[in-house]
Design a protein around this motif. Structure first.
Motif, PDB file in Angstrom:
ATOM      1  N   SER A 161       0.836  -1.193   0.000  1.00  0.00           N
ATOM      2  CA  SER A 161       0.000   0.000   0.000  1.00  0.00           C
ATOM      3  C   SER A 161       0.877   1.252   0.000  1.00  0.00           C
ATOM      4  O   SER A 161       1.728   1.423   0.874  1.00  0.00           O
ATOM      5  CB  SER A 161      -0.914   0.016   1.231  1.00  0.00           C
ATOM      6  OG  SER A 161      -1.864  -1.019   1.148  1.00  0.00           O
ATOM      7  N   TYR A 207      -2.709   0.002  -4.980  1.00  0.00           N
ATOM      8  CA  TYR A 207      -3.112  -0.073  -3.578  1.00  0.00           C
ATOM      9  C   TYR A 207      -2.556   1.138  -2.822  1.00  0.00           C
ATOM     10  O   TYR A 207      -1.351   1.404  -2.850  1.00  0.00           O
ATOM     11  CB  TYR A 207      -2.614  -1.369  -2.942  1.00  0.00           C
ATOM     12  CG  TYR A 207      -3.245  -2.596  -3.547  1.00  0.00           C
ATOM     13  CD1 TYR A 207      -4.445  -3.091  -3.058  1.00  0.00           C
ATOM     14  CD2 TYR A 207      -2.641  -3.247  -4.631  1.00  0.00           C
ATOM     15  CE1 TYR A 207      -5.033  -4.213  -3.624  1.00  0.00           C
ATOM     16  CE2 TYR A 207      -3.232  -4.368  -5.193  1.00  0.00           C
ATOM     17  CZ  TYR A 207      -4.424  -4.844  -4.698  1.00  0.00           C
ATOM     18  OH  TYR A 207      -5.009  -5.951  -5.260  1.00  0.00           O
ATOM     19  N   TRP A 238      -8.090   1.165  -1.632  1.00  0.00           N
ATOM     20  CA  TRP A 238      -7.456   1.959  -0.598  1.00  0.00           C
ATOM     21  C   TRP A 238      -8.121   1.779   0.754  1.00  0.00           C
ATOM     22  O   TRP A 238      -9.233   1.269   0.868  1.00  0.00           O
ATOM     23  CB  TRP A 238      -7.424   3.440  -0.979  1.00  0.00           C
ATOM     24  CG  TRP A 238      -8.730   4.028  -1.441  1.00  0.00           C
ATOM     25  CD1 TRP A 238      -9.245   3.971  -2.697  1.00  0.00           C
ATOM     26  CD2 TRP A 238      -9.689   4.767  -0.657  1.00  0.00           C
ATOM     27  NE1 TRP A 238     -10.448   4.629  -2.763  1.00  0.00           N
ATOM     28  CE2 TRP A 238     -10.743   5.136  -1.526  1.00  0.00           C
ATOM     29  CE3 TRP A 238      -9.739   5.167   0.679  1.00  0.00           C
ATOM     30  CZ2 TRP A 238     -11.838   5.870  -1.087  1.00  0.00           C
ATOM     31  CZ3 TRP A 238     -10.832   5.902   1.117  1.00  0.00           C
ATOM     32  CH2 TRP A 238     -11.855   6.253   0.233  1.00  0.00           C
TER      33      TRP A 238
END
Length: 268
Positions: A161, A207, A238
């Protein structure tokens, strides 16, 4: 005289293979790898209160190996007890309270660490004549912040992420919060969309982790942000952080359509 010692060593037997992790051996390995020759400043961010002990142990060893380097400590969990790090250690030279963009840039302008005019650096904690001083913070507006650069920090794993923020600060005044008390400000939607698309393409990753202190603080504006992501076909997933306020089923549907898959709630 109160120096942190490395004689407390813990072995962890948490893996099925009975893998043993020795802290001192790990530190020795890290210190052998680190080469700070030719560097004047070492900046370290403290992201979690769980990291304080091991971070201090490591920084002490770095200072022993590179005594001339100036160590600057910052990060979200420094704010609540910033001066304590200078009071209780002799290997940390400076502490930055709050955002680090301006103080770090100002310090680098001097070129030589021994010529830094400490009283001129915003947000800096420093020692002088056995006393600790603190300069008033100065926050860089989000319109002037640069797009995050993760070029040398890309993990080996896929689908990591990408950290990002579309706002800074908070309007709440919770007495248990460790985050710096700075005025709330939102980034323009256009700037946020441009940078998110840039990061997507650069890292080939969809991400994201929106690390705003409270994504729902300016919910009307962030719903517009989500609508723009939907209209511009941003294919990203997200997560975000938020306090429970003004929520409804329709809002959750909008967030989901925009790619939100996780909300970490702050429940007081």
């Amino acid at each position: 005289k109160g120096k942190l010692a490395l004689n407390v060593i813990q072995d962890y037997n948490k893996t099925p293979q009975g893998f043993k992790f020795n802290i001192k051996e790990a530190f020795d390995c890290i210190i052998d790898i680190i080469d700070l020759r030719g560097f004047d400043l070492l900046g370290v961010s403290l992201f979690s209160d769980k990291d304080i002990h091991i971070t201090l142990l490591l920084l002490e060893q770095i200072k022993l190996k590179f005594p001339k380097i100036k160590i600057i400590l910052g990060g979200v969990h420094v704010y609540a007890v910033n001066s304590v790090f200078l009071e209780k250690t002799n290997f940390i030279d400076y502490v930055v309270s709050g955002n680090g963009e301006i103080p770090l840039e100002e310090m680098l302008k001097y070129g030589n660490c021994n010529k830094i005019e400490e009283s001129r650096i915003p947000g800096l904690y420093y020692r002088r004549n056995n006393k600790i001083f603190h300069n008033k913070n100065k926050i860089l507006p989000m319109s002037q912040t640069a797009c995050p650069d993760y070029s040398n920090l890309i993990p080996e794993r896929k689908n990591w992420s990408i950290p990002y923020m579309i706002s800074q600060g908070c309007c709440s005044d919770c007495n248990f919060c460790s985050k710096p008390k700075i005025s709330f400000e939102s980034m323009s939607i256009g700037k946020a969309l441009r940078e998110i698309r840039f990061l997507m393409e650069k890292h080939q990753n969809k991400y994201f982790s929106f690390n705003d202190l409270d994504f729902f603080l300016n919910l009307r504006r962030n719903r517009e942000f989500c609508k723009n992501m939907i209209d511009n076909k941003f294919d990203i997933k997200w997560d975000c952080r938020a306090r429970i306020r003004n929520v409804s089923e329709n809002i959750f549907k909008e967030l989901y359509e925009a790619g939100c898959r996780t909300i970490v709630w702050g429940i007081e």
